[in-house]
Design an enzyme around this catalytic site. Structure first.
Site, PDB file in Angstrom:
ATOM      1  N   GLU A 259       0.833  -1.201   0.000  1.00  0.00           N
ATOM      2  CA  GLU A 259       0.000   0.000   0.000  1.00  0.00           C
ATOM      3  C   GLU A 259       0.870   1.255   0.000  1.00  0.00           C
ATOM      4  O   GLU A 259       1.815   1.363   0.777  1.00  0.00           O
ATOM      5  CB  GLU A 259      -0.897  -0.011   1.235  1.00  0.00           C
ATOM      6  CG  GLU A 259      -1.777   1.218   1.392  1.00  0.00           C
ATOM      7  CD  GLU A 259      -2.530   1.238   2.711  1.00  0.00           C
ATOM      8  OE1 GLU A 259      -3.504   2.003   2.830  1.00  0.00           O
ATOM      9  OE2 GLU A 259      -2.153   0.481   3.630  1.00  0.00           O
ATOM     10  N   LYS A 319      -9.381   1.838  -3.156  1.00  0.00           N
ATOM     11  CA  LYS A 319      -9.998   1.479  -1.883  1.00  0.00           C
ATOM     12  C   LYS A 319     -11.361   2.149  -1.744  1.00  0.00           C
ATOM     13  O   LYS A 319     -11.493   3.353  -1.960  1.00  0.00           O
ATOM     14  CB  LYS A 319      -9.079   1.889  -0.733  1.00  0.00           C
ATOM     15  CG  LYS A 319      -9.516   1.388   0.635  1.00  0.00           C
ATOM     16  CD  LYS A 319      -8.470   1.731   1.690  1.00  0.00           C
ATOM     17  CE  LYS A 319      -8.832   1.137   3.039  1.00  0.00           C
ATOM     18  NZ  LYS A 319      -7.820   1.448   4.070  1.00  0.00           N
ATOM     19  N   CYS A 371      -5.565  -2.772   2.896  1.00  0.00           N
ATOM     20  CA  CYS A 371      -5.430  -2.650   4.349  1.00  0.00           C
ATOM     21  C   CYS A 371      -6.703  -3.065   5.072  1.00  0.00           C
ATOM     22  O   CYS A 371      -7.114  -4.211   5.037  1.00  0.00           O
ATOM     23  CB  CYS A 371      -4.990  -1.229   4.701  1.00  0.00           C
ATOM     24  SG  CYS A 371      -4.275  -1.104   6.360  1.00  0.00           S
TER      25      CYS A 371
END
Length: 504
Positions: A259, A319, A371
C-alpha cells in the site's frame, strides 16, 4: 465492595482476551472469558450492563492499545489528546457487550434460555451491528480467535466469521450450564460442546473450492520504510531505489508492492522511473502492481489505489471502505481542528466505488483489497467470486512493533477460509504472507526487514456456502433464536403470575 469485585473480575476477564488472538492464538481463552463474564452476570443481574461494559472496555483497550502509537508516536498528537482518543473507541465498542448482558437478564430467568438462546444471539447481533454502524469496526470480533487453530474454524467457510463468533458465545453459555446447571443440563451441555467441536474437526477436512489452471510464482515486496520518513521528500529517492532494486532482483509471474509503496501521486512519479521499473518487469514477463495514491479522473480528489504498472492502460483498484479518522475525516466541522496537531498526509481520500473488477495480472484475475478492507468479509464476496485469488496490500508501519500486524494477518486468514482462495499480503513492515485457501500460512516474511517473499500459488474456483449466502443465514437465525427466547420468557412470566388454582 461486592460491586467493585465484580467489575474488577470482569475487567480481568476482558483484558485477558488479548491472548486469545494472534500472535498468541490461545483460542480456548475466548469461550472461557465469555463464560466468566456470563457467570458474573448470572450472579449479579442488577450489574449486568456495567459488568458487560467494563469487560468490553478492558477487552478492546488491551487489544487495540496500538492506536496510541499511531496517534502519538507517528502522527505526533500530544499525549493529553492521544490517550483520551485511544479510549474513545473501546468506550463505544463496549456498549454492545453491555447491552447483550443487560438484555439477556431481562428476557428470561431460566439459565438454559438465557445462556443457550438469548446470550449467544444477542452477542452475535451486537458484533454484526458494530461491523457496519458508523462505517463499522469488526476488528476484534471473538470469532477471529478461532481461525485455523481451533476446530470451530471448520464452520467459517459455511457461515463466515459471524458464525464462529456465535459458536464461541454458545460454547461460553454451555460452560455456564456445566458449572451451575442441573445434572441433566450439565450432561446435555457437555454432550453439546463435544459434538459441536468434534463437528468442526470434521468440517476442516472438506474442500469447498477446487484448483483452476496451473500454479504460478508470486513475489510480495516488503520495503520496511518507517512511517516517520515515508512521506519525507528527503527520503523519496531512497524509497524509489529500494523498490526498484527489489523488482530488478526478482523473477516471478506476478509481483505486488505494498500500500502506497511509492509515496507520490501516480502522475507525479518521475517518468523515467516508471519507464525503468515497468520496463524491467516486462522484460522478465512479470506483471507488476503497486500501491500508490492516484488522483480521481476529474482531478478533484485522490484515491488509495493499486495500479498495474506493466499494463499501458494502468488499470487500478481503488480502496472503497475507508478508515474513519485516518483516510477521511468524519464530522470535519466538529473534530477537524484535531488534525492541526497531527502529521497525517492524505487524510481525505475519496471512495473508489463498489463492484470494481479484479485486476488481470499475467492472465490471472486477482481481487485486491487495501489494508483495513479485509476486515469486512461480506464485502469481499463479490470480488472473490470473479477472481481466482485474493490480495491485500497494507502499510501497518503506523502501529510500530505491536500486535496489530499479527491481528491483521489473522483477519486475512479468515478471508481465505471464507472464500476458499489464496490470500496474498504485500505489506510495508509486516506481516507479508502467502495464505492458503484453508487459512493456513504457507510462508511469511520476517517483519521489519527488507525482502521479497516468493512462493507458488494457484487460482481457485467455486463458491463456499458463505460466498453463496453471506451473513444473512447467521443473522436471521440469531434473530429467530432471540424471538424464541423472548417468547419463552413471556410465557414463563405469564405462568408464574397466574394464581395456583388458575394454573391447576
Amino acid at each position: 465492595m461486592r460491586t467493585l469485585f465484580v467489575l474488577i473480575a470482569a475487567a480481568i476477564a476482558g483484558a485477558l482476551t488479548l491472548y486469545g488472538f494472534a500472535p498468541y492464538r490461545l483460542y480456548g481463552l475466548l469461550p472461557l472469558s465469555l463464560a466468566a463474564l456470563a457467570q458474573l452476570v448470572q450472579r449479579n443481574p442488577q450489574l449486568a450492563f456495567r459488568t458487560g461494559y467494563v469487560w468490553g472496555v478492558a477487552a478492546y483497550t488491551s487489544n487495540f492499545n496500538w492506536i496510541y502509537h499511531s496517534l502519538h508516536d507517528v502522527a505526533g498528537l500530544p499525549a493529553l489528546l492521544a490517550a483520551p482518543l485511544v479510549l474513545l473507541l473501546p468506550a463505544y465498542l463496549a456498549i454492545w457487550p453491555g447491552l447483550a448482558c443487560w438484555l439477556t437478564t431481562r428476557i428470561d430467568q431460566r439459565p438454559w434460555v438465557r445462556w443457550l438462546l438469548a446470550f449467544p444471539a444477542l452477542w452475535e447481533l451486537g458484533e454484526w451491528l458494530r461491523s457496519w454502524v458508523m462505517t463499522g469496526f469488526p476488528w476484534g470480533a471473538i470469532g477471529y480467535s478461532q481461525v485455523t487453530e481451533s476446530p470451530l474454524s471448520g464452520f467459517i467457510p459455511i457461515g463466515g466469521i459471524h458464525l464462529a463468533s456465535w459458536l464461541v458465545a454458545l460454547s461460553a453459555g454451555a460452560l455456564v450450564l456445566v458449572a451451575t446447571g442441573s445434572r441433566l443440563q450439565r450432561m446435555a451441555a457437555v454432550i453439546g460442546i463435544t459434538l459441536l467441536w468434534s463437528g468442526g474437526f470434521w468440517l476442516q477436512s472438506i474442500n469447498w473450492t477446487t484448483p483452476a489452471g496451473k500454479p504460478y510464482r508470486v513475489a510480495l515486496a516488503q520495503g520496511d520504510i518507517a512511517q516517520a520518513i515515508k512521506w519525507d521528500p528527503a527520503t523519496f529517492e531512497e524509497t524509489l531505489k529500494i523498490y526498484y532494486q527489489q523488482v530488478a532482483s526478482t523473477q516471478a509471474d506476478v509481483m505486488i508492492l505494498p500500500e502506497t509503496a511509492l509515496p507520490v501521486f501516480l502522475d507525479d512519479l518521475p517518468s523515467g522511473y516508471l519507464t525503468m521499473i515497468a520496463g524491467d518487469a516486462r522484460r522478465k514477463n512479470m506483471a507488476l502492481a503497486t500501491g500508490i495514491p492516484r488522483r480521481t479522473n476529474d482531478g478533484r480528489g485522490y484515491l488509495n489505489a493499486v495500479v498495474t504498472l506493466t499494463d499501458s492502460a494502468q488499470p487500478y483498484y481503488a480502496k472503497d471502505h475507508l478508515v474513519p479518522f485516518g483516510e477521511f475525516i468524519p464530522l470535519p466541522a466538529l473534530i477537524g481542528w484535531i488534525y492541526q496537531y497531527m502529521n497525517m498526509p492524505l487524510s481525505g481520500f475519496s471512495r473508489g466505488g463498489a463492484n470494481q473488477a479484479p485486476l488481470l495480472l499475467a492472465g490471472h484475475k486477482i481481487a485486491f483489497n487495501i489494508c483495513y478492507e479485509d476486515s469486512f468479509g461480506e464485502e469481499l464476496i463479490g470480488p472473490a467470486a470473479q477472481a481466482g485469488i485474493l490480495a491485500n496490500v497494507s502499510n501497518l508501519a503506523w502501529f510500530g512493533k505491536s500486535v496489530a500486524m499479527s491481528q491483521h494477518l489473522q483477519l486475512s486468514q479468515a478471508r481465505a477460509l471464507e472464500t476458499g482462495r489464496f490470500m496474498l499480503r504485500a505489506t510495508n513492515t509486516g506481516m507479508t504472507a502467502i495464505i492458503r485457501p484453508d487459512g493456513q500460512i504457507a510462508s511469511v516474511a520476517a517483519p521489519f526487514t527488507q525482502q521479497v517473499l516468493e512462493g507458488m500459488v494457484q487460482d481457485y474456483q467455486g463458491l463456499t456456502p458463505y460466498m453463496q449466502h453471506g451473513n444473512q443465514p447467521v443473522i436471521s437465525s440469531c434473530i429467530a433464536l432471540l424471538l424464541l427466547a423472548i417468547g419463552l420468557g413471556a410465557w414463563q412470566r405469564r405462568q408464574s403470575s397466574r394464581p395456583p388454582e388458575a394454573a391447576a
